[in-house]
Design a protein around this motif. Sequence first.
Motif, PDB file in Angstrom:
ATOM      1  N   ASP A 133       0.824  -1.214   0.000  1.00 43.59           N
ATOM      2  CA  ASP A 133       0.000   0.000   0.000  1.00 43.59           C
ATOM      3  C   ASP A 133       0.857   1.262   0.000  1.00 43.59           C
ATOM      4  OD1 ASP A 133      -2.347  -1.301  -0.002  1.00 43.59           O
ATOM      5  OD2 ASP A 133      -2.667  -1.186   2.184  1.00 43.59           O
ATOM      6  N   ASN A 134       2.127   1.127   0.347  1.00 44.14           N
ATOM      7  CA  ASN A 134       2.982   2.321   0.351  1.00 44.14           C
ATOM      8  C   ASN A 134       3.076   2.858  -1.072  1.00 44.14           C
ATOM      9  OD1 ASN A 134       5.493   3.981   0.282  1.00 44.14           O
ATOM     10  ND2 ASN A 134       5.453   3.449   2.464  1.00 44.14           N
ATOM     11  N   LEU A 135       2.880   4.168  -1.205  1.00 38.66           N
ATOM     12  CA  LEU A 135       2.858   4.761  -2.545  1.00 38.66           C
ATOM     13  C   LEU A 135       4.187   4.602  -3.265  1.00 38.66           C
ATOM     14  CD1 LEU A 135       0.824   7.990  -1.801  1.00 38.66           C
ATOM     15  CD2 LEU A 135       0.187   6.151  -3.369  1.00 38.66           C
ATOM     16  N   ALA A 136       5.275   4.511  -2.514  1.00 41.46           N
ATOM     17  CA  ALA A 136       6.591   4.326  -3.139  1.00 41.46           C
ATOM     18  C   ALA A 136       6.671   2.938  -3.782  1.00 41.46           C
ATOM     19  CB  ALA A 136       7.692   4.504  -2.094  1.00 41.46           C
ATOM     20  N   VAL A 194       2.999  13.133   7.846  1.00 37.56           N
ATOM     21  CA  VAL A 194       2.104  12.170   7.188  1.00 37.56           C
ATOM     22  C   VAL A 194       0.656  12.625   7.346  1.00 37.56           C
ATOM     23  CG1 VAL A 194       1.282   9.780   7.233  1.00 37.56           C
ATOM     24  CG2 VAL A 194       3.712  10.272   7.540  1.00 37.56           C
ATOM     25  N   ALA A 195      -0.125  12.496   6.257  1.00 38.93           N
ATOM     26  CA  ALA A 195      -1.533  12.927   6.241  1.00 38.93           C
ATOM     27  C   ALA A 195      -1.673  14.355   6.754  1.00 38.93           C
ATOM     28  CB  ALA A 195      -2.422  11.957   7.035  1.00 38.93           C
ATOM     29  N   GLY A 196      -0.731  15.213   6.347  1.00 36.50           N
ATOM     30  CA  GLY A 196      -0.714  16.599   6.824  1.00 36.50           C
ATOM     31  C   GLY A 196      -1.103  17.604   5.764  1.00 36.50           C
ATOM     32  N   GLY A 197      -1.498  17.132   4.571  1.00 39.89           N
ATOM     33  CA  GLY A 197      -1.836  18.063   3.493  1.00 39.89           C
ATOM     34  C   GLY A 197      -0.604  18.637   2.820  1.00 39.89           C
ATOM     35  N   MET A 198       0.543  17.936   2.967  1.00 43.34           N
ATOM     36  CA  MET A 198       1.791  18.428   2.358  1.00 43.34           C
ATOM     37  C   MET A 198       2.323  17.457   1.308  1.00 43.34           C
ATOM     38  SD  MET A 198       3.647  20.353   5.504  1.00 43.34           S
ATOM     39  CE  MET A 198       4.466  21.495   4.392  1.00 43.34           C
ATOM     40  N   ALA A 199       1.472  16.528   0.880  1.00 43.66           N
ATOM     41  CA  ALA A 199       1.783  15.600  -0.214  1.00 43.66           C
ATOM     42  C   ALA A 199       2.967  14.690   0.077  1.00 43.66           C
ATOM     43  CB  ALA A 199       2.010  16.363  -1.530  1.00 43.66           C
ATOM     44  N   GLY A 200       3.052  14.215   1.319  1.00 48.36           N
ATOM     45  CA  GLY A 200       4.186  13.354   1.700  1.00 48.36           C
ATOM     46  C   GLY A 200       4.233  12.057   0.929  1.00 48.36           C
ATOM     47  N   GLY A 201       3.093  11.386   0.817  1.00 54.78           N
ATOM     48  CA  GLY A 201       3.065  10.118   0.088  1.00 54.78           C
ATOM     49  C   GLY A 201       3.336  10.346  -1.392  1.00 54.78           C
ATOM     50  N   SER A 202       2.773  11.424  -1.929  1.00 55.50           N
ATOM     51  CA  SER A 202       2.999  11.754  -3.346  1.00 55.50           C
ATOM     52  C   SER A 202       4.475  12.034  -3.590  1.00 55.50           C
ATOM     53  CB  SER A 202       2.194  13.002  -3.724  1.00 55.50           C
ATOM     54  OG  SER A 202       0.840  12.803  -3.474  1.00 55.50           O
ATOM     55  N   ALA A 203       5.101  12.707  -2.636  1.00 60.97           N
ATOM     56  CA  ALA A 203       6.533  13.012  -2.762  1.00 60.97           C
ATOM     57  C   ALA A 203       7.342  11.719  -2.854  1.00 60.97           C
ATOM     58  CB  ALA A 203       6.997  13.844  -1.564  1.00 60.97           C
ATOM     59  N   ASP A 204       7.016  10.747  -2.010  1.00 63.04           N
ATOM     60  CA  ASP A 204       7.760   9.478  -2.031  1.00 63.04           C
ATOM     61  C   ASP A 204       7.515   8.725  -3.340  1.00 63.04           C
ATOM     62  OD1 ASP A 204       8.528  10.205   0.489  1.00 63.04           O
ATOM     63  OD2 ASP A 204       7.156   8.842   1.528  1.00 63.04           O
ATOM     64  N   ALA A 205       6.288   8.815  -3.854  1.00 66.29           N
ATOM     65  CA  ALA A 205       5.996   8.166  -5.136  1.00 66.29           C
ATOM     66  C   ALA A 205       6.813   8.820  -6.254  1.00 66.29           C
ATOM     67  CB  ALA A 205       4.500   8.261  -5.436  1.00 66.29           C
ATOM     68  N   SER A 232      -2.883  12.784  -7.746  1.00 63.00           N
ATOM     69  CA  SER A 232      -3.029  14.150  -8.271  1.00 63.00           C
ATOM     70  C   SER A 232      -1.820  15.037  -7.978  1.00 63.00           C
ATOM     71  CB  SER A 232      -4.261  14.800  -7.642  1.00 63.00           C
ATOM     72  OG  SER A 232      -5.368  13.974  -7.792  1.00 63.00           O
ATOM     73  N   ASP A 233      -1.161  14.831  -6.824  1.00 64.38           N
ATOM     74  CA  ASP A 233      -0.056  15.712  -6.436  1.00 64.38           C
ATOM     75  C   ASP A 233       1.317  15.200  -6.896  1.00 64.38           C
ATOM     76  OD1 ASP A 233      -1.853  17.353  -5.102  1.00 64.38           O
ATOM     77  OD2 ASP A 233      -1.499  16.432  -3.148  1.00 64.38           O
ATOM     78  N   VAL A 234       1.352  13.985  -7.464  1.00 58.27           N
ATOM     79  CA  VAL A 234       2.657  13.378  -7.770  1.00 58.27           C
ATOM     80  C   VAL A 234       3.415  14.151  -8.868  1.00 58.27           C
ATOM     81  CG1 VAL A 234       3.877  11.230  -8.306  1.00 58.27           C
ATOM     82  CG2 VAL A 234       1.753  11.150  -6.992  1.00 58.27           C
ATOM     83  N   SER A 243      -7.938  12.730   6.958  1.00 59.26           N
ATOM     84  CA  SER A 243      -8.028  11.944   5.727  1.00 59.26           C
ATOM     85  C   SER A 243      -8.531  12.845   4.589  1.00 59.26           C
ATOM     86  CB  SER A 243      -8.961  10.750   5.966  1.00 59.26           C
ATOM     87  OG  SER A 243      -9.851  10.604   4.899  1.00 59.26           O
ATOM     88  N   THR A 244      -7.801  12.851   3.475  1.00 63.30           N
ATOM     89  CA  THR A 244      -8.164  13.710   2.343  1.00 63.30           C
ATOM     90  C   THR A 244      -9.600  13.431   1.866  1.00 63.30           C
ATOM     91  OG1 THR A 244      -5.836  13.880   1.742  1.00 63.30           O
ATOM     92  CG2 THR A 244      -7.425  14.450   0.028  1.00 63.30           C
ATOM     93  N   PRO A 245     -10.002  12.146   1.640  1.00 62.50           N
ATOM     94  CA  PRO A 245     -11.387  11.907   1.192  1.00 62.50           C
ATOM     95  C   PRO A 245     -12.421  12.425   2.196  1.00 62.50           C
ATOM     96  CG  PRO A 245     -10.067   9.904   0.967  1.00 62.50           C
ATOM     97  CD  PRO A 245      -9.205  10.904   1.667  1.00 62.50           C
TER      98      PRO A 245
HETATM   99  P1  ATP Z   1      -2.029  15.263   0.104  1.00 68.08           P
HETATM  100  O1  ATP Z   1      -1.478  16.561   0.566  1.00 68.08           O
HETATM  101  O2  ATP Z   1      -1.440  14.785  -1.217  1.00 68.08           O
HETATM  102  O3  ATP Z   1      -3.514  15.135   0.176  1.00 68.08           O
HETATM  103  P2  ATP Z   1      -1.225  14.223   2.635  1.00 68.08           P
HETATM  104  O4  ATP Z   1       0.084  14.900   2.824  1.00 68.08           O
HETATM  105  O5  ATP Z   1      -2.404  14.777   3.345  1.00 68.08           O
HETATM  106  O6  ATP Z   1      -1.520  14.113   1.105  1.00 68.08           O
HETATM  107  P3  ATP Z   1       0.099  11.723   2.915  1.00 68.08           P
HETATM  108  O7  ATP Z   1       1.201  12.030   3.851  1.00 68.08           O
HETATM  109  O8  ATP Z   1       0.425  11.539   1.492  1.00 68.08           O
HETATM  110  O9  ATP Z   1      -1.103  12.739   3.080  1.00 68.08           O
HETATM  111  O10 ATP Z   1      -0.633  10.411   3.490  1.00 68.08           O
HETATM  112  C1  ATP Z   1      -1.908  10.020   3.044  1.00 68.08           C
HETATM  113  C2  ATP Z   1      -2.092   8.526   3.338  1.00 68.08           C
HETATM  114  O11 ATP Z   1      -1.239   7.799   2.471  1.00 68.08           O
HETATM  115  C3  ATP Z   1      -1.726   8.152   4.765  1.00 68.08           C
HETATM  116  O12 ATP Z   1      -2.825   7.521   5.342  1.00 68.08           O
HETATM  117  C4  ATP Z   1      -0.573   7.190   4.622  1.00 68.08           C
HETATM  118  O13 ATP Z   1      -0.665   6.107   5.506  1.00 68.08           O
HETATM  119  C5  ATP Z   1      -0.628   6.720   3.169  1.00 68.08           C
HETATM  120  N1  ATP Z   1       0.723   6.502   2.569  1.00 68.08           N
HETATM  121  C6  ATP Z   1       1.047   5.547   1.710  1.00 68.08           C
HETATM  122  N2  ATP Z   1       2.344   5.627   1.374  1.00 68.08           N
HETATM  123  C7  ATP Z   1       2.859   6.672   2.015  1.00 68.08           C
HETATM  124  C8  ATP Z   1       4.145   7.255   2.051  1.00 68.08           C
HETATM  125  N3  ATP Z   1       5.182   6.768   1.363  1.00 68.08           N
HETATM  126  N4  ATP Z   1       4.293   8.345   2.811  1.00 68.08           N
HETATM  127  C9  ATP Z   1       3.247   8.859   3.478  1.00 68.08           C
HETATM  128  N5  ATP Z   1       2.023   8.327   3.498  1.00 68.08           N
HETATM  129  C10 ATP Z   1       1.809   7.232   2.762  1.00 68.08           C
END
Ligand code: ATP
Length: 312
Positions: free
Chosen positions: A74-77, A104-115, A144-146, A185-187
């Motif tokens: 499930d990890n985006l990376a 993480v899940a902070g609205g700063m695109a952390g998962g998208s960044a790793d992808a 969308s943010d990748v 949660s974004t959704p």
């Molecule tokens: P965005 O700003 O793009 O809406 P976000 O910063 O609010 O995203 P993320 O940090 O991307 O949120 O995390 C969203 C969800 O994705 C979390 O529930 C997290 O568990 C999951 N996730 C999957 N892979 C990763 C990753 N590599 N890093 C962070 N979160 C990840």
Amino acid sequence: MTVAPTLPGAVTVRVPAKVNLELRVGPRRPDGYHALATVYQAVSLHDEVSVARWDDWEVVAAGPYAERIPLDGDNLAVRAARLVADRWQVDERVSIRIDKDIPVAGGMAGGSADAAATLLACDHLWGLGLDRDELAELAASLGSDVPFSLAGGNAMGSGRGEQLAPVLARGTFHWVFAISDTGLSTPQVYAECDRLRERDGVDVPEPHVSAELMAALRSGEPAALGAALHNDLEPAAFSLRPQLRELRDAGVEFGALGGVVSGSGPTVAFLTESHEASLDLSVSLAASDLCRDLRRAKGPVHGAQVVPAPRD
Ligand code: ATP
């Protein structure tokens, strides 16, 4: 910042977080996404992602937010690495090490960044020589943010946010990010936005970035940009987490030029006049006890970049 040991032959990519300077949310589309008009800025909070050949798919994480990300498929990376392998028929697997410094899940695109970082790292590791368009197309299919995490700088996003256009901008801006204990949660934030709009009978227009924000970026004036910050998701984030409004108001009272929820929150981004002003604001906010963690950063910065391997 490397915390996790890096495997021999690994390719490491450094990738920034983003803040939405403006986020306009249009009507919900038939595919369930909302039409967006946004302006992104990449800021100097970075993850580092290292990718090395391995006999199975693996992801390990280190850093202050490491315990909050999934360490499986499930990890985006991992999804990004598998996508590249499938698309270019690379019969190899990789171990991915994430040094996680983006909330993480902070609205700063952390998962998208790793992808985004993983796409670029796999391209280099496997010598695929993908061009910008090929990488951007893969990036858009992951989220969308990748694409913006790859591009960095300042950019306007339309569609779901994945269609990027350059923005004329000057200057460096100094930010303070107030980070919450638990993510949003974004959704869920989009669903709350829809609920509030329906309740209030709001007629939602097609989204457009404001002329005021574009002029502020062209001028490079922090005060103008501070006044132009805007996020249509803010009422929904405030509704789900009322203390965020208090936090935003406190930051502005303490001297920020503007404060706005970043993306879907709950991080609140404060723009300040200078580096010194960002230090002062951090001290005031830390004393107020309204947030768990404060990070200072500047923007814009580069998008995902390969870190040169150290010489022996
Ligand atoms: P965005 O700003 O793009 O809406 P976000 O910063 O609010 O995203 P993320 O940090 O991307 O949120 O995390 C969203 C969800 O994705 C979390 O529930 C997290 O568990 C999951 N996730 C999957 N892979 C990763 C990753 N590599 N890093 C962070 N979160 C990840």
